[in-house]
Design a protein around this motif. Structure first.
Motif, PDB file in Angstrom:
ATOM      1  N   ASN A 286       0.945  -1.285  -0.105  1.00  0.00           N
ATOM      2  CA  ASN A 286       0.095  -0.127  -0.058  1.00  0.00           C
ATOM      3  C   ASN A 286       0.710   1.269  -0.025  1.00  0.00           C
ATOM      4  O   ASN A 286       0.603   2.381  -0.892  1.00  0.00           O
ATOM      5  N   SER A 287       2.049   1.147   0.776  1.00  0.00           N
ATOM      6  CA  SER A 287       2.825   2.508   0.867  1.00  0.00           C
ATOM      7  C   SER A 287       3.354   2.537  -0.650  1.00  0.00           C
ATOM      8  O   SER A 287       3.623   3.800  -1.006  1.00  0.00           O
ATOM      9  N   CYS A 288       4.089   1.632  -0.995  1.00  0.00           N
ATOM     10  CA  CYS A 288       4.625   1.637  -2.615  1.00  0.00           C
ATOM     11  C   CYS A 288       3.442   2.256  -3.343  1.00  0.00           C
ATOM     12  O   CYS A 288       4.058   3.307  -4.478  1.00  0.00           O
ATOM     13  N   CYS A 289       2.327   1.919  -3.317  1.00  0.00           N
ATOM     14  CA  CYS A 289       1.102   2.219  -4.251  1.00  0.00           C
ATOM     15  C   CYS A 289       0.981   3.828  -4.073  1.00  0.00           C
ATOM     16  O   CYS A 289       0.796   4.442  -4.956  1.00  0.00           O
ATOM     17  N   LEU A 290       0.934   4.241  -2.875  1.00  0.00           N
ATOM     18  CA  LEU A 290       0.937   5.531  -2.587  1.00  0.00           C
ATOM     19  C   LEU A 290       1.830   6.400  -2.858  1.00  0.00           C
ATOM     20  O   LEU A 290       1.627   7.515  -3.152  1.00  0.00           O
TER      21      LEU A 290
END
Length: 330
Positions: A286-290
């Motif tokens: 999720n952090s990589c996507c954001l």
């Protein structure tokens, strides 16, 4: 508000209330079937009853597997079909803030659930507060309308892939959301699979979650007031501010994203407390996507010529996510 808009609002509100019913009804029926017959009378083992019983038993033995099946059928397929009828993917945007609440209660009520009461109640309360905040922010941004528009990123992709959007949207809009949402909710599974007592790590996780929700709320509120103020100035023919550099936005270019990430990593810390660190994999994804979404947002902001130079200067002086002091510029 016109009569047509009011009618559409009612229709979409009713739709939003009804779409999760297939999963809810199935799960409640499964729970009822999993309760042994108190009167000692066996169930009628007809062909279909036997198949239904086998499905229920599988769901009881595999909580994560059942969650993914229900998500695929009820969200991926049903929401995808509805998007064809409405020509909009707005439902998934709304349910991003609702599904974690449903997943929390799913894990806590599952027949295999085993958990510390204090930790479970604290997390459930926090998830509800997070959901209410994000849902409120969503409707405030949409002028309290249901399904007025879809996410701008999906709208751009729809225009870019006009002929193939019917099948591309299934993977980009829905299958991807299953990966992200189920992934970031894995700590909720870990929390409800352990009876380890409350520790210092739980208290720290609670503090981080509360901080994340608070930061995200104030950041979103400041952004909303900025956008609304600029809209009023535009209507009056006055000059608008090119960049928001007040409040939390003075120290970070995306304090709302920072607050959101703080919330999810706080939730992930609970899984560390119950010795299930593997569940943070979803939080990492999720952090990589954001991080990628942040790049897209900044590219979009730079497209408007009236704010390009001001925003470039803002980029040079201000931290991306983590609030920090301004950099000195020549």
């Amino acid at each position: 508000m016109t009569a047509h808009t009011s009618s559409l609002n009612v229709q979409n509100a009713l739709l939003a209330a009804l779409v999760p019913l297939p999963s809810i009804c199935f799960y409640l029926a499964m729970l009822r079937y999993s309760i042994p017959d108190v009167d000692g009378v066996g169930r009628d083992e007809t062909f279909w009853n036997a198949r239904w019983g086998a499905l229920c038993k599988w769901g009881v033995r595999h909580p994560l597997g059942l969650l993914n099946v229900l998500f695929f059928l009820n969200v991926n397929l049903l929401f995808w079909f509805i998007s064809f009828v409405q020509h909009s993917t707005w439902l998934i945007d709304l349910y991003w803030s609702i599904l974690p609440v449903m997943i929390t209660h799913y894990f806590s009520s599952h027949p295999l659930a085993l958990y510390d009461q204090l930790r479970s109640k604290a997390v459930t309360l926090l998830v509800w507060i997070w959901s209410i905040r994000l849902t409120h922010s969503y409707f405030r941004r949409e002028n309290w309308n249901w399904g007025e528009r879809e996410d701008w990123r999906f709208s751009n992709l729809r225009k870019k892939h006009v002929k193939n959007w019917w099948w591309i949207s299934f993977f980009i809009v829905y299958v991807s959301q299953q990966i992200f949402l189920v992934g970031i909710c894995l700590p909720l599974y870990a929390i409800h699979r352990s009876q380890l007592p409350w520790t210092f790590w739980d208290a720290l996780a609670t503090g981080i979650c509360v901080s994340g929700i608070t930061i995200a709320y104030f950041a979103d509120t400041q952004l909303y007031r900025f956008v609304r103020g600029n809209s009023l100035l535009r209507e009056l023919g006055g000059p608008t501010a090119p960049v928001l550099e007040k409040g939390l936005w003075f120290y970070s270019r995306h304090p709302n994203y920072f607050g959101e990430q703080l919330w999810w990593w706080g939730l992930a810390l609970y899984s560390w407390s119950v010795r299930q660190g593997w569940t943070v994999v979803g939080t990492c994804i999720n952090s990589c996507c954001l991080a990628y979404v942040t790049v897209l947002v900044e590219r979009k902001l730079l497209l408007k010529k009236t704010r390009t130079s001001a925003y470039k200067r803002y980029q040079q002086s201000t931290s991306v996510w983590i609030p920090w002091f301004k950099a000195e510029l020549d």
